[in-house]
Design a protein around this motif. Structure first.
Motif, short mmCIF file in Angstrom:
data_model
loop_
_atom_site.label_atom_id
_atom_site.label_comp_id
_atom_site.label_asym_id
_atom_site.label_seq_id
_atom_site.Cartn_x
_atom_site.Cartn_y
_atom_site.Cartn_z
N PRO A 1 44.40 21.21 80.07
CA PRO A 1 44.18 20.64 78.74
C PRO A 1 43.25 19.42 78.81
CG PRO A 1 46.49 21.15 79.07
CD PRO A 1 45.82 21.37 80.39
N GLY A 2 42.23 19.43 77.98
CA GLY A 2 41.28 18.30 77.92
C GLY A 2 40.01 18.53 78.72
N GLU B 1 37.07 20.22 76.72
CA GLU B 1 36.62 19.29 75.68
C GLU B 1 35.72 18.21 76.30
OE1 GLU B 1 39.63 20.42 76.18
OE2 GLU B 1 40.23 21.36 74.29
N LEU B 2 36.14 17.67 77.45
CA LEU B 2 35.34 16.62 78.10
C LEU B 2 33.99 17.16 78.56
CD1 LEU B 2 35.04 13.72 79.13
CD2 LEU B 2 36.19 14.41 81.24
N HIS C 1 31.74 17.63 75.58
CA HIS C 1 31.29 16.34 75.07
C HIS C 1 30.18 15.75 75.94
CE1 HIS C 1 33.34 13.48 72.09
NE2 HIS C 1 32.07 13.25 72.10
N SER D 1 46.59 12.64 83.33
CA SER D 1 46.12 14.03 83.23
C SER D 1 44.74 14.04 82.58
CB SER D 1 47.08 14.85 82.37
OG SER D 1 46.96 14.43 81.02
N MET D 2 44.09 15.20 82.63
CA MET D 2 42.76 15.34 82.02
C MET D 2 42.83 15.18 80.51
SD MET D 2 40.20 15.63 83.96
CE MET D 2 38.88 16.55 83.17
N LYS D 3 43.99 15.46 79.94
CA LYS D 3 44.15 15.34 78.49
C LYS D 3 43.89 13.90 78.04
CE LYS D 3 47.16 17.23 75.01
NZ LYS D 3 48.46 17.75 74.67
N GLU D 4 44.28 12.95 78.89
CA GLU D 4 44.08 11.53 78.55
C GLU D 4 42.67 11.06 78.87
OE1 GLU D 4 47.38 9.60 80.60
OE2 GLU D 4 48.39 11.45 80.02
N THR E 1 39.68 11.42 77.91
CA THR E 1 38.75 11.86 76.87
C THR E 1 37.41 11.16 77.06
OG1 THR E 1 39.40 10.05 75.44
CG2 THR E 1 40.62 12.13 75.19
N GLU F 1 37.72 7.51 76.06
CA GLU F 1 38.38 6.66 77.07
C GLU F 1 37.47 6.38 78.26
OE1 GLU F 1 41.27 5.08 77.12
OE2 GLU F 1 41.85 5.80 75.14
#
Ligand code: G6P
Ligand code: MG
Length: 219
Positions: free
Chosen positions: A93-94, A97-98, A101, A202-205, A207, A210
């Protein structure tokens, strides 16, 4: 100035640790060797041949070089077969998206993985298009904690290490990034990647917002 990002694969883009565990476990069971999740943790980020040596040392086993290669190949065949079950839904998760981006923002992106199966994993995830350069277990001789794989990636991107951020989930991966003079982002617990410049659980954080905020002085 940060211009490029170099990603480890296993444990950063996708979680193959479980598949590696199952394959090593199957081989170890056949050999009558002890192998558990605690020992599996020690294999995070290190090459296949280094991994089998860790397992054999733990079990006080010595074999000829040919026999070791044969067993490592056996494990790899089990692992590669299990990769067929991986799909584009298996990003951590994430991660997707990263990557999306970073591409939108015009950064250069490379892979810096110890795995000789990295291309197969990227294909299963349909992730190959995110990367300008793919550095994998076939690209360099010396594996992490040596910085060679990240230096290979930055050279191919035509960037200095100081202009690149390495994402890693392994202790030895962060060691490699530091040794090469790269910025580093650790993904995972303090006891594993606390020596990274910045750490996320985790990768979710992790972003884009961040990461950009943390490295704002370098953008
Ligand atoms: C990654 C994993 C390790 C694995 C290594 C080699 O770094 O974190 O656990 O041993 O790749 O993978 P391979 O696919 O070449 O056996
Ligand atoms: Mg990893």
């Amino acid at each position: 100035m940060i211009k490029g990002f170099i990603f480890d694969l296993d444990g950063v883009i996708t979680d193959t640790a479980e598949l590696h565990f199952e394959a090593w476990k199957k081989l170890s069971d056949e050999m009558g060797w002890h192998f558990d999740r605690e020992l599996n943790e020690k294999l995070r980020g290190i090459s296949r041949m280094d991994s089998i040596k860790v397992i054999m040392d733990h079990n006080h086993v010595t074999l000829t070089d040919d026999a070791v290669v044969e067993l490592a190949t056996k494990k790899n065949n089990i692992y590669v077969a299990s990769l067929d079950t991986m799909t584009p839904n298996d990003y951590l998760p994430g991660a997707k998206e990263l990557l999306t981006h970073l591409r939108q923002e015009g950064f250069l992106v490379a892979l810096g993985s110890a795995s000789k199966n990295a291309i197969k994993v990227l294909q299963q995830l349909n992730a190959t298009h995110f990367f300008d350069v793919i550095g994998d277990g076939n690209s360099v001789a010396k594996s992490k904690p040596a910085p060679d794989i990240f230096l290979y990636a930055s050279e191919k991107l035509k960037l200095q290490p100081g202009n690149c951020v390495v994402f890693e989930d392994a202790e030895k991966g962060i060691d490699a990034a530091i040794a090469g003079g790269f910025h580093s982002v650790g993904i995972g617990p303090e006891e594993r990647v606390g020596h990274a410049e910045v750490r996320f659980n985790s990768m979710k954080e992790a972003t884009f917002f961040e990461v950009k905020s943390f490295f704002s002085d370098f953008f």
